[in-house]
Design a protein around this motif. Structure first.
Motif, mmCIF file in Angstrom:
data_model
loop_
_atom_site.group_PDB
_atom_site.id
_atom_site.type_symbol
_atom_site.label_atom_id
_atom_site.label_comp_id
_atom_site.label_asym_id
_atom_site.label_seq_id
_atom_site.Cartn_x
_atom_site.Cartn_y
_atom_site.Cartn_z
ATOM 1 N N GLY A 1 -16.077 -26.583 -35.439
ATOM 2 C CA GLY A 1 -15.566 -27.622 -36.317
ATOM 3 C C GLY A 1 -15.380 -28.962 -35.641
ATOM 4 N N LEU A 2 -15.814 -29.071 -34.379
ATOM 5 C CA LEU A 2 -15.645 -30.325 -33.647
ATOM 6 C C LEU A 2 -16.475 -31.439 -34.267
ATOM 7 C CD1 LEU A 2 -14.386 -31.735 -31.197
ATOM 8 C CD2 LEU A 2 -16.312 -30.928 -29.825
ATOM 9 N N PRO B 1 -3.652 -29.489 -19.694
ATOM 10 C CA PRO B 1 -4.494 -30.316 -20.567
ATOM 11 C C PRO B 1 -3.697 -31.029 -21.651
ATOM 12 C CG PRO B 1 -5.574 -28.218 -20.131
ATOM 13 C CD PRO B 1 -4.185 -28.115 -19.574
ATOM 14 N N VAL B 2 -2.678 -30.354 -22.192
ATOM 15 C CA VAL B 2 -1.850 -30.982 -23.222
ATOM 16 C C VAL B 2 -1.138 -32.206 -22.667
ATOM 17 C CG1 VAL B 2 0.086 -30.633 -24.798
ATOM 18 C CG2 VAL B 2 -1.529 -28.775 -24.377
ATOM 19 N N ARG B 3 -0.647 -32.099 -21.428
ATOM 20 C CA ARG B 3 0.056 -33.237 -20.841
ATOM 21 C C ARG B 3 -0.903 -34.387 -20.551
ATOM 22 N NH1 ARG B 3 3.336 -34.058 -15.130
ATOM 23 N NH2 ARG B 3 4.035 -36.163 -15.671
ATOM 24 N N ILE B 4 -2.112 -34.074 -20.055
ATOM 25 C CA ILE B 4 -3.079 -35.136 -19.763
ATOM 26 C C ILE B 4 -3.442 -35.890 -21.031
ATOM 27 C CG2 ILE B 4 -5.450 -35.582 -19.008
ATOM 28 C CD1 ILE B 4 -5.132 -33.334 -16.983
ATOM 29 N N VAL B 5 -3.704 -35.162 -22.109
ATOM 30 C CA VAL B 5 -4.032 -35.821 -23.375
ATOM 31 C C VAL B 5 -2.860 -36.680 -23.844
ATOM 32 C CG1 VAL B 5 -4.464 -35.400 -25.823
ATOM 33 C CG2 VAL B 5 -5.739 -34.127 -24.104
ATOM 34 N N ALA B 6 -1.649 -36.183 -23.692
ATOM 35 C CA ALA B 6 -0.473 -36.947 -24.108
ATOM 36 C C ALA B 6 -0.330 -38.225 -23.279
ATOM 37 C CB ALA B 6 0.780 -36.081 -23.985
ATOM 38 N N CYS B 7 -0.581 -38.118 -21.969
ATOM 39 C CA CYS B 7 -0.488 -39.311 -21.112
ATOM 40 C C CYS B 7 -1.520 -40.366 -21.512
ATOM 41 C CB CYS B 7 -0.668 -38.918 -19.651
ATOM 42 S SG CYS B 7 0.714 -38.013 -18.932
ATOM 43 N N VAL B 8 -2.754 -39.938 -21.728
ATOM 44 C CA VAL B 8 -3.790 -40.892 -22.116
ATOM 45 C C VAL B 8 -3.491 -41.485 -23.492
ATOM 46 C CG1 VAL B 8 -6.263 -41.176 -22.577
ATOM 47 C CG2 VAL B 8 -5.509 -39.723 -20.694
ATOM 48 N N ARG B 9 -2.963 -40.667 -24.405
ATOM 49 C CA ARG B 9 -2.581 -41.179 -25.731
ATOM 50 C C ARG B 9 -1.502 -42.251 -25.598
ATOM 51 N NH1 ARG B 9 0.536 -36.846 -28.453
ATOM 52 N NH2 ARG B 9 2.094 -37.704 -27.023
ATOM 53 N N ASP B 10 -0.521 -42.025 -24.740
ATOM 54 C CA ASP B 10 0.532 -43.019 -24.539
ATOM 55 C C ASP B 10 -0.019 -44.289 -23.914
ATOM 56 O OD1 ASP B 10 2.295 -41.185 -25.585
ATOM 57 O OD2 ASP B 10 3.042 -40.502 -23.629
ATOM 58 N N GLY C 1 -17.238 -25.969 -21.627
ATOM 59 C CA GLY C 1 -17.198 -24.848 -22.551
ATOM 60 C C GLY C 1 -15.832 -24.595 -23.140
ATOM 61 N N ARG C 2 -15.039 -25.654 -23.320
ATOM 62 C CA ARG C 2 -13.697 -25.548 -23.881
ATOM 63 C C ARG C 2 -13.601 -26.364 -25.174
ATOM 64 N NH1 ARG C 2 -9.404 -24.209 -20.547
ATOM 65 N NH2 ARG C 2 -8.228 -24.584 -22.456
ATOM 66 N N PRO C 3 -14.180 -25.873 -26.272
ATOM 67 C CA PRO C 3 -14.130 -26.642 -27.522
ATOM 68 C C PRO C 3 -12.715 -26.859 -28.034
ATOM 69 C CG PRO C 3 -14.956 -24.418 -27.906
ATOM 70 C CD PRO C 3 -14.899 -24.603 -26.429
ATOM 71 N N ASP C 4 -11.773 -25.962 -27.691
ATOM 72 C CA ASP C 4 -10.396 -26.154 -28.124
ATOM 73 C C ASP C 4 -9.794 -27.406 -27.500
ATOM 74 O OD1 ASP C 4 -10.663 -24.872 -25.640
ATOM 75 O OD2 ASP C 4 -8.613 -24.097 -25.739
ATOM 76 N N ALA C 5 -10.025 -27.603 -26.178
ATOM 77 C CA ALA C 5 -9.525 -28.797 -25.512
ATOM 78 C C ALA C 5 -10.253 -30.038 -26.030
ATOM 79 C CB ALA C 5 -9.707 -28.677 -24.001
ATOM 80 N N MET D 1 -10.360 -41.191 -23.181
ATOM 81 C CA MET D 1 -10.190 -40.048 -24.083
ATOM 82 C C MET D 1 -11.554 -39.533 -24.537
ATOM 83 S SD MET D 1 -7.625 -38.257 -25.442
ATOM 84 C CE MET D 1 -6.172 -39.265 -25.839
ATOM 85 N N VAL D 2 -12.501 -40.424 -24.808
ATOM 86 C CA VAL D 2 -13.854 -40.005 -25.157
ATOM 87 C C VAL D 2 -14.453 -39.164 -24.028
ATOM 88 C CG1 VAL D 2 -16.206 -40.818 -25.663
ATOM 89 C CG2 VAL D 2 -14.233 -41.993 -26.663
ATOM 90 N N GLU D 3 -14.240 -39.607 -22.797
ATOM 91 C CA GLU D 3 -14.731 -38.855 -21.647
ATOM 92 C C GLU D 3 -14.083 -37.479 -21.561
ATOM 93 O OE1 GLU D 3 -16.871 -39.043 -17.704
ATOM 94 O OE2 GLU D 3 -17.162 -39.665 -19.774
ATOM 95 N N LEU D 4 -12.809 -37.397 -21.921
ATOM 96 C CA LEU D 4 -12.138 -36.095 -21.915
ATOM 97 C C LEU D 4 -12.817 -35.138 -22.884
ATOM 98 C CD1 LEU D 4 -8.321 -37.022 -21.816
ATOM 99 C CD2 LEU D 4 -9.856 -36.507 -19.907
ATOM 100 N N VAL D 5 -13.192 -35.635 -24.051
ATOM 101 C CA VAL D 5 -13.882 -34.779 -25.016
ATOM 102 C C VAL D 5 -15.210 -34.304 -24.449
ATOM 103 C CG1 VAL D 5 -14.866 -34.641 -27.332
ATOM 104 C CG2 VAL D 5 -12.772 -35.949 -26.957
ATOM 105 N N GLY D 6 -15.990 -35.245 -23.889
ATOM 106 C CA GLY D 6 -17.280 -34.865 -23.321
ATOM 107 C C GLY D 6 -17.159 -33.866 -22.191
ATOM 108 N N LEU D 7 -16.169 -34.052 -21.317
ATOM 109 C CA LEU D 7 -15.979 -33.125 -20.204
ATOM 110 C C LEU D 7 -15.541 -31.750 -20.686
ATOM 111 C CD1 LEU D 7 -14.211 -35.522 -17.668
ATOM 112 C CD2 LEU D 7 -16.527 -34.603 -17.495
ATOM 113 N N ALA D 8 -14.738 -31.729 -21.751
ATOM 114 C CA ALA D 8 -14.315 -30.434 -22.288
ATOM 115 C C ALA D 8 -15.499 -29.680 -22.883
ATOM 116 C CB ALA D 8 -13.228 -30.648 -23.350
ATOM 117 N N VAL D 9 -16.404 -30.402 -23.548
ATOM 118 C CA VAL D 9 -17.615 -29.765 -24.072
ATOM 119 C C VAL D 9 -18.448 -29.224 -22.909
ATOM 120 C CG1 VAL D 9 -19.778 -30.163 -25.304
ATOM 121 C CG2 VAL D 9 -17.637 -31.116 -26.189
#
Length: 875
Positions: free
Chosen positions: A530-531, A432-441, A475-479, A464-472
């Motif tokens: 805290g999201l 997940p960290v790598r995917i977020v980094a790729c989308v950020r780049d 059930g992964r609020p940390d991601a 990236m917005v979709e990534l947040v929604g999918l993580a919710v």
């Protein structure tokens, strides 16, 4: 659809000519004797022709063995595709070698057994040399492919792209006019959004599943659109009638010519300001379904041909991944990406309109990528391969100039993200960290060669917005917090303003989404994480309104308003309003002036969201409410005064009259086919029945102070009026025909032969009235002699009939006269029987409205010698 066989036919033709010439020469040498120079300088050794034949057969055996080796290439993972076989064989010249080799064998057989001669041996040797040369060429090219896998990949890629290009060319020519005249009747996709609290969407299913759509007939679509408008009703000549409110309906097309229908597919969506009554809804569904014609059952779409060939490549990729051959799998993924991109570029180069906005999605190429990416959970190493391939595709996407292609490339990240969060084990934690980094780049990346340099960044923001929604959802609020923090970083970064506006809009959507989950008690709500604080948008008044404008226009990449899992789909936009209001309450500064209709409407909507209770409204909300009220008060005062002074515009009324005249001319109708007989009725017109419409429209549409003329709106209004009057006229005339004595015909009527003879002799005088799409049912089963004669008469399809048809002689059956209604304020519309007027007399009801009235005097009755024949069910 079959592939082109032009080159193969030319090859066969050339070899056939050479064979015929060779046989002719063999006959000449055998029966006429060898040439003197052959006997003198090249006399063959006895039995040399048999030896040559044996050597030739050996060469053929070696060549066929080489082809078998070439076939082994197809077993290699990236190349196991049907079309590649033909292309590889063509590249090495296998067809020439086989054809020439077999023909040379035939020539040698004839020469050795039946037509021996010295000249024949030389001719056989020439065929042997040709076979050996072709074998050498094929072997060298085959060896080159074995030694250069990248060249082999290029051959396969180009073969698939060229094959698909040919198919698209054929399907474009085939369906070029398949939807002619329909586009002007349909609304764009963005018009699907409801336009009022009572708005309704009617989904029209496909009439037949598993069939290829051949064409969309505009006539039935036009009639369905007319059924959604106001009706022209009969009234006395002195009556104005009630004033109706009119809102233009919207019809959206969800299938296209060349698509294969599937069970449960929606063909059309009809969006109206209020729910249709069951009878009208059933009629609209029947008309729209009748507009769809289909190919024969055995038809295969070009997209399906390609899907079948790509399926082998997909299976091969899965096999190599499971065997641990990651390098080969990576090479295959790159090849698949090139094929998808080449197919998409082929579409763009030829200007082909893709079904549902995406050719590659329509032919299953991107579904193939998605299916292959399901193997990302095999191991973290495999997942890294997929992420790398997705990044390469996304970086190359802007160069295509297609935003749909960019979106499809970005969806690889959201698919893998969701799968890893839901099903991945502890070993996948770093993914997940790598995917977020790729989308950020990708958000920060700008391709200066792209037609829209910022398109990748803005679309990656919504990924990236979709990534947040999918993580919710997972059930992964940390991601979710990790991805949301990157969005917050984009807002605070030094990227271009457009990207930051989209990032703030994404935070606004996420804030609304989390509020929706919390208020509805959804188990996915990330309580205590805290999201909510991370996604809460901030900024100036201008920033918040700019973000909302992005959302209202239509966020790219995702449909956030479909995140709800069932229930009322209109709920989430309400939470978006509240999220925007909460963001505005926290802003400081001066509220921008309401300088246009859109801003004023936005302020009015926000004002309605703030409770009008001093005890429950905080200081910040109270300040916002007062600011909105002040701005709206100033706007309303200026608007009322401006519109009150503005006179009705003559040119705009003329534009409506012109649209009405053009729509009536295109619409046609039964009344226009009948002879006009004003002398047959009382010429005073005092007691003539009147067909009329009386409805309100926004005042700004017909005043000089209003916005620039809307040609599309005027045309739609003209078509609505034309459809209403044509339908009312036809219903009046059909009612008269039903009262006239006539003959009911069935399949066994003895008079069918005589009627058929009359129709052949006088077809131009007869009219057949039938329901839309129902003519075939009404006359089904009648003798061929009669139906062939019936094909010669004029056919009028109308909504006044449901399951019957009426045939009559236009000369003596009906008498009809139409003329514009004579009344103060109404002006005749030249070339029609209608009178049109726009009145400024309903200001007490609503100062922003004008009244439009259209009226027609219509008199009709039975003729002196009616000839009427009826088919189907009685009324």
């Amino acid at each position: 659809m079959k592939e082109s066989s032009g080159p193969w036919r030319r090859e066969v033709a050339l070899v056939t000519v050479a064979l015929v010439v060779s046989v002719a020469l063999l006959c000449v040498f055998h029966y006429g004797g060898d040439p003197a120079w052959v006997r003198r300088h090249l006399p063959p050794v006895s039995g040399s022709d048999a030896v040559l034949w044996t050597v030739q057969t050996t060469f053929l055996s070696v060549g066929f063995a080489g082809l078998t080796i070439a076939a082994q290439l197809f077993a290699e993972a990236p190349l196991a595709i049907g079309t590649s076989r033909k292309r590889i064989l063509a590249y090495i010249g296998a067809s020439w070698f086989v054809t020439v080799g077999l023909v040379s064998n035939a020539v040698m057989t004839l020469e050795t057994i039946w037509l021996p001669s010295a000249g024949g041996v030389i001719l056989s040797f020439a065929w042997f040399v040709a076979t050996a040369a072709l074998l050498l060429v094929s072997t060298s090219r085959l060896t080159h492919l074995f030694g250069h896998p990248s060249r082999l990949d290029e051959v396969v890629r180009s073969s698939l792209v060229e094959t698909l290009s040919d198919r698209l060319d054929r399907v474009t020519r085939r369906y070029a006019d398949a939807a002619k005249g329909v586009s002007e009747l349909l609304a764009p996709e963005e018009a699907a959004r409801p336009f009022g609290p009572a708005a309704s969407t009617l989904n029209v299913p496909v009439p037949q599943a598993g069939r290829v759509v051949k064409a969309i007939r505009s006539k039935a679509v036009r009639q369905a659109s007319g059924s959604l408008g106001l009706a022209a009703t009969a009234r006395g000549s002195s009556e104005h009638g009630p004033v109706d409110d009119y809102s233009s309906p919207r019809i959206l097309l969800d299938i296209h010519p060349g698509d294969r229908t599937r069970l449960g597919d929606t063909a059309f969506r009809v969006v109206t300001s209020a729910r249709l009554d069951p009878r009208t809804a059933a009629r609209v569904v029947r008309l729209l379904q009748s507009s769809i014609s289909v190919e024969p059952r055995e038809a295969v779409t070009p997209y399906e041909d390609t899907e079948r060939e790509i399926a082998t490549l997909k299976d091969a990729i899965g096999t190599t991944l499971r065997s641990g051959a990651l390098d080969t799998a990576e090479r295959a993924l790159e090849l698949l990406g090139h094929i998808v991109r080449g197919a998409w570029m082929t579409e763009l180069d030829r200007g082909i309109t893709p079904p549902r906005g995406s050719l590659a999605r329509g032919i299953g190429l991107f579904q193939t990528i998605g299916e292959v990416e399901r193997d990302a959970l095999l191991s973290p190493q495999v997942a890294h391969v997929f992420i790398s391939a997705a990044t390469v595709r996304a970086l190359e996407a802007p160069a295509t100039g297609s935003t749909e292609y960019v979106d499809e490339c970005l969806r690889s990240f959201t698919r893998q993200w969701s799968d890893i969060l839901r099903q991945g084990g502890p070993e996948f934690e770093e993914l997940p960290v790598r995917i977020v980094a790729c989308v950020r780049d990708l958000i920060a990346y700008t391709d200066p060669s792209a037609e829209e340099p910022g398109v990748l960044g803005t679309h990656a923001v919504w990924a990236m917005v979709e990534l947040v929604g999918l993580a919710v959802d997972a059930g992964r609020p940390d991601a979710a917090a990790m991805a949301a923090a990157e969005l917050r970083g984009v807002v605070e970064s030094g990227l271009d303003g457009r990207t930051r506006v989209h990032a703030r809009a994404g935070l606004l959507v996420l804030s609304a989404w989390l509020a929706y989950l919390a208020e509805t008690g959804d188990r996915r709500a990330p309580s205590g994480s805290g999201l909510e604080a991370v996604v809460r948008p901030d900024g100036s008044w201008h920033d918040i309104f700019a973000a909302r404008d992005v959302i209202d226009v239509g966020a790219p990449f995702i449909r956030w308003d479909r995140w709800e899992s069932g229930g009322d789909r209109a709920t989430l936009p309400g939470f978006l309003d509240r999220a925007q209001l909460a963001a505005l309450v926290g802003t400081s500064g001066t509220l921008p002036d309401a300088e246009d209709d859109e801003t004023a409407a936005e302020y009015g909507r926000l004002l309605r969201l703030i409770p009008d209770t001093s005890g429950t409204t905080g200081t910040a909300e109270g300040h916002l409410r007062r600011s909105l009220q002040e701005e709206l008060g100033e706007w309303d005062a200026a608007e009322d005064e401006r519109l009150a002074r503005a006179p009705v515009s003559g040119p705009r009324i003329e534009a409506l009259a012109g649209s009405l005249r053009a729509a009536l001319a295109e619409r046609g109708g039964l009344a226009q086919l009948l002879p006009d007989e004003p002398e047959a009725f009382d010429g005073s017109g005092e007691h003539h029945p009147v067909l009329g419409m009386n409805f309100s429209v926004p005042r700004r549409s017909f005043v000089d102070a209003g916005p620039a003329g809307d040609d599309a709106g005027t045309d739609a209004l003209g078509r609505m009026i034309a459809d209403a009057f044509t339908d009312a006229e036809e219903r009046r005339l059909v009612a008269i025909l039903r009262e006239v004595d006539g003959t009911r015909l069935d399949r066994t009527a003895t008079s069918l032969h005589d009627i058929a003879m009359d129709l052949r002799a006088q077809a131009e005088h007869f009219i057949l009235i039938a329901p839309y799409g129902g003519r075939g049912e009404a006359v089904r089963g009648f003798p061929a002699e009669f139906t062939e004669a019936l094909d010669r008469v004029t056919v009028v399809e109308t909504g006044a009939l449901d399951d019957e048809a009426i045939l009559f002689d236009r000369r003596t059956t009906l008498r009809c006269h139409r003329e514009p209604e004579r009344r103060d304020g109404l002006s005749p519309v030249e070339g029609t029987g209608l009178a049109l007027g726009v009145f400024d007399d309903i200001r007490g009801r609503d100062g922003s409205l004008l009244r439009v009235q259209v009226a027609e005097s219509l008199v009709a009755g039975p003729g002196e010698d009616p000839r009427v024949f009826r088919f189907g069910s009685a009324p």
